[in-house]
Scaffold this active site. Sequence first.
Site, PDB file in Angstrom:
ATOM      1  N   SER A  95      56.304  21.636  65.349  1.00 45.91           N
ATOM      2  CA  SER A  95      56.664  22.568  66.307  1.00 45.91           C
ATOM      3  C   SER A  95      56.911  22.009  67.768  1.00 45.91           C
ATOM      4  CB  SER A  95      55.278  23.369  66.482  1.00 45.91           C
ATOM      5  OG  SER A  95      54.914  23.788  65.442  1.00 45.91           O
ATOM      6  N   CYS A  96      58.138  21.112  67.675  1.00 41.36           N
ATOM      7  CA  CYS A  96      58.397  20.407  68.839  1.00 41.36           C
ATOM      8  C   CYS A  96      59.033  21.366  69.916  1.00 41.36           C
ATOM      9  CB  CYS A  96      59.816  19.500  68.310  1.00 41.36           C
ATOM     10  SG  CYS A  96      60.556  18.678  69.769  1.00 41.36           S
TER      11      CYS A  96
END
Length: 264
Positions: free
Chosen positions: A115-116
């Site tokens: 979930s950058c």
Amino acid sequence: MAPMPVEGSARFAVTEHFADGAPARTLDRVLIEEAPVAIEINGIGYAVMMATPADLEDYALGFCLSEQLIASPAGFQSADAAAVDGGGWMLRIALTASDAAPLLERARLRLAEGSCGLCGIESLEQVMRPLRPVKSTLDLEPEAVFRAAAGLRQHQALGRETGAAHAAALCSSAGDIVLVREDVGRHNAFDKLIGAAHRAGLAMADHFVLLSARCSFELVQKAVIAGVPALATISAASSLAVEQAAAHGLRLFSLVRSDSLLEA
């Protein structure tokens, strides 16, 4: 019959082992859902995020605002989420034609592991791009941050059920928790909160945000872009987060505990 798990969680059979040598036992445990969510914007594949498939309409709007794909919610038309055979979700977003036009130049599928918060970034210059400073101010005392932190858990339905969810809370200057969103990823939880606040007609500039996470550079960026005057996190802040908060006029509280907190 066991009660239905909360949205964003599912039941699994697990085996519990004990350090004292007691016999292992099988449990019916509620786990947080984590799934690939493919984001398609005006028919263009933009990113694949690992996220909890709940509140995805909120996530869609918050993601577009945080990624600066739109300048305001007016550029957002709709979002449609659907489960995909074989696992995963497709999140189809429609933006106005003028807002979607720049995507044609960036049209390629991006995989953002963990979930950058930098999924659309292609160079160091873009990472450190200048942002508009936070213009709003909030009459906020540390006591309000303590109050919000003390009440956060009772608003974390998914966190209480699974023990594995990050939470993002929108809080009043008095420390009242107004709105909460949860996700397996802290960036996603924040994006969901941003989208939910706009959909509910709540001004981010009139509130502060409390996150059940460490304070990273990307989260400070999201707060600045959202126009939040203050950000508080349960865990510590990174050096770059502190630097960027100071450079953009964002009040930053970290290591928020029941008896102390840090302000930088």
